[in-house]
Enzyme design. Structure first.
Site, PDB file in Angstrom:
ATOM      1  N   GLU A 152       0.849  -1.207   0.000  1.00  0.00           N
ATOM      2  CA  GLU A 152       0.000   0.000   0.000  1.00  0.00           C
ATOM      3  C   GLU A 152       0.882   1.255   0.000  1.00  0.00           C
ATOM      4  O   GLU A 152       0.618   2.215  -0.713  1.00  0.00           O
ATOM      5  CB  GLU A 152      -0.922  -0.023   1.225  1.00  0.00           C
ATOM      6  CG  GLU A 152      -1.723   1.262   1.446  1.00  0.00           C
ATOM      7  CD  GLU A 152      -1.662   1.751   2.895  1.00  0.00           C
ATOM      8  OE1 GLU A 152      -1.124   2.846   3.124  1.00  0.00           O
ATOM      9  OE2 GLU A 152      -2.144   1.020   3.791  1.00  0.00           O
TER      10      GLU A 152
ATOM     11  N   GLU B 283       5.378   3.757  11.750  1.00  0.00           N
ATOM     12  CA  GLU B 283       3.940   3.645  11.998  1.00  0.00           C
ATOM     13  C   GLU B 283       3.702   2.575  13.077  1.00  0.00           C
ATOM     14  O   GLU B 283       2.923   2.764  14.008  1.00  0.00           O
ATOM     15  CB  GLU B 283       3.256   3.242  10.688  1.00  0.00           C
ATOM     16  CG  GLU B 283       1.764   3.447  10.670  1.00  0.00           C
ATOM     17  CD  GLU B 283       1.175   3.070   9.306  1.00  0.00           C
ATOM     18  OE1 GLU B 283       1.884   3.177   8.278  1.00  0.00           O
ATOM     19  OE2 GLU B 283       0.010   2.661   9.283  1.00  0.00           O
TER      20      GLU B 283
END
Ligand SMILES: [Zn+2]
Length: 1095
Positions: free
Chosen positions: A75, A176
């Site tokens: 992604e 993240e």
């Protein structure tokens, strides 16, 4: 590339008659392209934003076992360059230039990409509302949407997965993940996954990290980029994608564009993903009990049943019958009963679809201290309640109520913002809804399906569940650690005797009479009439319809949304809550006790679309009631009575107080970037208390003290009401009467209202407030770097700030996050609070705050140059982008109501602020902005006034290995060279790095790179220095400003000649500052009186 042949042969099927809300003026069309990509086109003639979203039916469930996180990494990487637009940030630059933004997420079975941007090239201010309604064909050049679609589409046609961005994006994924490591939500979710059947993909670790995506695969001899390309090749295919495009253009125009771009996505005819086998929980995982230790002080009990996926039951949604009853909060419910025993604070229940083929049903209970001791009894009560429902056949009247509520909600559903619409619908399209029910399917229950509900009930039985108990101290003997987040836990089979007890509770027909079916819901609205008229120019402000000695009533009848809803906000002004930290805490306790006492009563209203909020603020108390106006005043009256007549019981007081103490203590364990803003605001404004001060008071407050205190808060205050929506003037006045008659406060003259002031930072200020973060395991530091501009009343200064924020938005993100990789959270923008207006940059990073200060200074210098070189065209583009953003259309009644209320509550009554901002921005020119930047922002400016909050982490991140540091150096350098339009010579660099000694990498990497730049790439001196500087920055080897390194005692000065002053004592710091004037209304309120010439 178009294929007219196929289309001429047979006309393409087009579905256009979708079930839709009554007020929905968009038009819809569903088509399938020749490559089997299904597309939903939405034409909205009134929208000011266009958007598109593409959802691919593949997610973390498809991760390879040995590469957790690969779907997520793909992604990230999909957006790294395409043949047609090779510049990496081409897409984001384009979006920012058109007031847009983009985002993406990876779920278990789908990956969703979306963007939003201005619908037209002209600013809203120039297009009249009527002119915008025509839907004639638009040329590609005139529509920002075309350019965005073309850039977006390329990612799915021919992504390049540029080699040199791979490491960097894995690093982004890694940070993240690090951001989530200390979050209990993530930790407990992963623990549940980890304890499921290891054969089912639910057990996957979905985010991924540097280890899983980089080190481990490399150690196995795998070429990572090849794996990403392979994953994409195996799982991405046009027939697995759903596209939604929303724009101002006609459906035919949109269809033509979509054909032209998206027909090129390759179709591999891949099957739809589903997992019927194996089971998520087998006998081995069922009937287990797990005890988990949270990071924050939270206590809960989770019961999870193995359930099913309900994709094909979308007309009856059977699990909602169960969640409605089990999750009920009114009389007869599990929550009401256990709350009365002092055991619980909240309860939620619902189906959890996992993937096509599997689902769970979960019950989650928030426990009190005493509830934890009785968790076994709570489990038995839950099973008694389930047995009670199962004893009766599915009750049609219960479902009828649900049908009524869901139909009314759908009928009056208001528009959501374009990107939320497209992203959500693209994901819904992956499900097997009848296409005509795409909009209504997820929301509406349309029939009572007795068999389906009976079947659903059979899953909730005492041999088909597992439990998790979460607490920091109980039982204390955790003996295992979850692999990815390190959560301590213990898991075992539920002891046989306890299983027997549960079975007995379930089977025995005698049960407490407090448990019973809910009563009929009296809050379901009946009166849904709206008197709709054509209104050419909706009013931008409410009217002042009552203005006497102690009461003001503001009213606006809805003139653009036409829903049978209203918002009533009530403000009781008093300074009592704000006198000391103690009165502040007592007011919060009072608020929580009122809300706690209202849970049972307000639940029916809540599920019928009528909600209330009672809150305590420094300047008074507020009550808001929002939703269907039919029964709004019934709820409002009940809330007011509860406030006035609250009875404080000792047991409940102790529970609420304990919960509040945990809340205060947990606050310090939240994400650093969530905390930092609170410190900044505290430092900017005159009063305020931080949680540690409040906590200290809370420890000694008694029930009697609050009993004595709250009547005094209510005794004297000024009332201000905003009544907005489907309400006539008489109704607004009646509501005001009701409030006045119920509360009967003594008058509080305006001279005794709270005045809001902010600090004035003198030119040349350079303050730092440092605070150590409490979470010992957290490795992230956080800085908020604020520059004070001046008074928020100054419209021109406001306009300049808004424009600086717009112009620096993309460059700050690109420099500080993408190039320098300082951390996952990088934010820049404006700060307005009370009279303070300023600019700020926030970074959460493993690098320390002093280092970050240096990087921010560096960026600001760099941007000063960017600004001076900016073309007139780009400059005007930025102005247009902010103006568009400020004039963005209101999407629904709530948004409009909140806008009025915020301006009232802020004391400015600046209802037309957005229009005024737009006018002021229109007037700005580039030389003015350069002056402004040089004066207020530039680190070289002796006039600028700076204050920074440094939140310092206690833990240190893991030291990178020699190989990691070298590979980091290569990837950082490539990124930076690319930003300069240069290509790296990989082999030459590698050979220089490979010969470096391991002991002194810190010094030798930069010199190897310097040699590479000048000798291998023959760069000019200036360019070489710039690239070297940035590479050092990305490697964390840039210099920390000497003035910070030395500390204030050494007496070093910053480049603008100022000295850093560390704030040791905040009270003393504030006392020594001048205060601004107080916030006042921007215009005379008499102008809003009905009949005033201004209206
Ligand atoms: Zn991500």
């Amino acid at each position: 590339m178009s294929e007219p042949l196929g289309r001429e042969a047979a006309p393409r099927p087009r579905i256009e008659d979708l079930e839709r809300p009554a007020l929905d003026d968009r038009s819809y069309r569903i088509i399938t392209l020749p490559n089997q990509l299904e597309v939903l086109l939405i034409h909205d003639s009134k929208t000011d934003k266009a958007s598109a979203a593409l959802d691919v039916n593949v997610g973390s469930f498809s991760d390879a076992d040995d590469m957790p996180g690969i779907a997520h990494a793909v992604e990230h990487l999909l957006f790294m360059g395409t043949d047609k637009y090779p510049k990496e940030n081409a897409y984001n630059q384009y979006l920012t230039a058109h007031s847009g933004h983009s985002n993406a997420y990876t779920a278990s079975t789908s990956t969703n990409y979306y963007f939003e941007l201005a619908a037209s090239k002209h600013t809203n201010s120039k297009s009249s509302p009527t002119a915008s309604q025509d839907a004639s064909p638009v040329s590609k050049d005139d529509s920002p949407l075309w350019g965005a679609l073309d850039r977006f589409g390329q990612f799915f046609i021919c992504p390049l997965f540029l080699e040199d961005t791979v490491d960097r994006e894995i690093r982004a994924v890694d940070s993240e993940n690090k951001k989530n490591l200390q979050s209990d939500t993530w930790r407990l979710h992963q623990l549940n996954k980890a304890l499921s059947n290891p054969e089912h993909p639910y057990c996957h670790f979905s985010t991924g990290s540097w280890t899983t995506l980089h080190d481990d695969p490399i150690a196995r001899g795998v070429k990572i980029r090849d794996e990403f390309i392979k994953f994409h090749a195996n799982h991405y295919s046009a027939n697995r994608m759903k596209l939604v495009v929303l724009g101002k253009e006609s459906l035919d125009t949109l269809e033509g564009w979509v054909d032209e771009i998206f027909s090129q996505i390759p179709n591999k005819d891949l099957p739809r993903n589903r997992w019927d086998e194996p089971l998520v929980y087998t006998e081995e995982q069922l009937l287990t009990q797990t005890f988990a230790k949270p990071v924050t002080e939270s206590r809960s009990l989770e019961i999870t049943f193995r359930y099913r996926d309900e994709e094909n039951y979308y007309e009856s949604h059977p699990s909602r019958y169960l969640s409605h009853l089990i999750g009920h909060e009114g009389p007869g419910s599990i929550l009401a009963y256990t709350k009365a025993k002092g055991w619980t604070n909240g309860l939620g229940a619902g189906g959890q679809p996992l993937c096509p083929g599997a689902g769970l049903f979960g019950i989650s209970v928030k426990l009190t201290e005493d509830g934890l001791k009785h968790y076994k009894e709570i489990i038995k009560i839950i099973f008694q309640y389930i047995a009670m429902i199962r004893e009766k056949p599915p009750q049609e009247w219960v479902v009828d109520e649900q049908i009524r509520i869901s139909e009314v909600d759908f009928r009056f559903k208001q528009k959501s913002p374009p990107s939320r619409t497209t992203s959500a619908l693209a994901s819904v399209m992956q499900k097997p809804y009848d296409r005509k029910m795409l909009l209504s399917g997820p929301a509406v229950i349309r029939k009572f399906d007795k068999e389906a509900i009976s079947e659903a009930m059979t899953y909730l039985r005492p041999d088909n569940f597992r439990i998790v108990v979460v607490d920091q101290k109980f039982p204390g003997d955790w003996n295992a650690k979850e692999k990815w987040y390190g959560t301590e836990y213990k898991t075992e089979k539920i002891p046989e005797d306890f299983v027997v007890e549960i079975k007995h509770a379930f089977e025995d027909a005698s049960r407490p009479e407090e448990l019973h079916f809910p009563h009929k819901n009296e809050f379901i609205p009946n009166r849904l009439d709206v008197e709709k008229k054509e209104v050419e120019n909706p009013l931008k402000t409410p009217k002042l319809i009552r203005n006497d000695s102690n009461v003001r009533t503001w009213w606006k009848k809805d003139d653009q949304f036409w829903v049978p809803k209203a918002n009533v906000h009530v403000y009781f002004r008093t300074q009592m809550p704000n006198l000391t930290a103690r009165t502040n805490v007592m007011t919060s306790l009072f608020r929580d006790l009122v809300n706690d006492a209202l849970v049972e009563y307000s639940y029916d209203a809540d599920i019928s679309g009528l909600i209330y909020e009672f809150d305590a603020q420094g300047s008074g108390l507020t009550v808001s009631v929002e939703g269907y106006n039919d029964k709004l005043s019934v709820l409002l009256e009940k809330v007011l009575l509860q406030i006035r007549d609250l009875e404080i019981k000792d047991e409940r007081f102790n529970i609420i107080r304990e919960r509040m103490m945990r809340g205060y203590r947990n606050w310090d364990f939240g994400q650093p970037f969530h905390q930092v803003g609170t410190y900044s605001r505290w430092l900017r404004n005159e009063g305020g208390n931080m949680t540690d001060e409040l906590l200290e008071e809370l420890e000694t407050i008694t029930p009697q003290e609050v009993r004595d205190f709250f009547p005094q808060v209510l005794a004297q205050n000024a009332i201000e009401v905003l009544a907005h929506g489907n309400l006539y003037k008489e109704e607004a006045l009646q509501v005001t009467d009701l409030i006045e008659k119920t509360m009967r406060p003594k008058r509080l003259p305006p001279s005794q209202w709270k005045k809001r002031r902010s600090l004035i930072l003198p030119p040349g200020s350079n303050f730092i407030y440092e605070r150590k973060l409490k979470d010992p395991a957290n490795v992230n530091h956080c800085i908020e770097y604020s520059l004070y501009f001046g008074s928020s009343n100054d419209r021109e200064l406001r306009a300049k700030l808004l424009l600086i924020a717009q112009m620096t938005d993309e460059p700050a993100f690109n420099q500080l996050r993408t190039i320098e990789q300082l951390g996952y959270v990088v934010f820049s923008g404006v700060a307005f609070s009370n009279m303070w207006s300023g600019y700020r940059i926030l970074i959460q990073s493993e690098k320390d705050c002093k280092y970050l200060e240096g990087r921010i200074d560096h960026f600001l210098h760099q941007f000063e140059k960017t600004l001076s070189e900016m073309s007139e065209e780009d400059f005007e583009g930025h102005k247009r982008a902010v103006i568009n953003r400020r004039l963005e259309k209101l999407k629904n009644l709530t948004q409009e109501g909140n806008r009025f209320w915020n301006h009232m509550f802020a004391d400015t009554y600046d209802f037309t602020q957005a229009e005024n901002d737009a006018k002021s921005i229109e007037l700005l020119n580039k030389p003015q902005m350069i002056d402004c930047f040089q004066h207020y922002v530039s680190p070289a400016s002796p006039h600028r006034a700076k204050i920074a909050v440094h939140l310092v982490a206690q833990a240190k991140p893991k030291e990178p290995t020699v190989e990691e540091r070298k590979s980091h150096a290569t990837s950082a350098l490539t990124t930076i060279l690319k930003a300069e339009n240069l290509t790296a010579a990989h082999e030459k660099l590698e050979s220089r790095l490979s010969s470096l000694p391991a002991e002194s990498l810190g010094d030798s990497i930069p010199s190897a790179i310097a040699a590479h730049l000048t000798e291998d790439l023959s760069l000019e001196k200036e360019k070489a220095e710039k690239v070297l500087d940035e590479t050092k920055a990305a490697l964390g080897l840039a210099e920390t400003p000497a003035v910070l390194e030395a500390g204030e005692k050494e007496g070093k000065v910053s480049e603008n000649g100022t000295k850093v002053v560390y704030i040791e004592d905040v009270h003393g710091f504030k006392a020594a500052r001048e205060m601004s004037s107080a916030v006042v209304a921007v215009t005379n309120l008499e102008e809003f009186l009905e009949g005033s010439a201004k209206l």
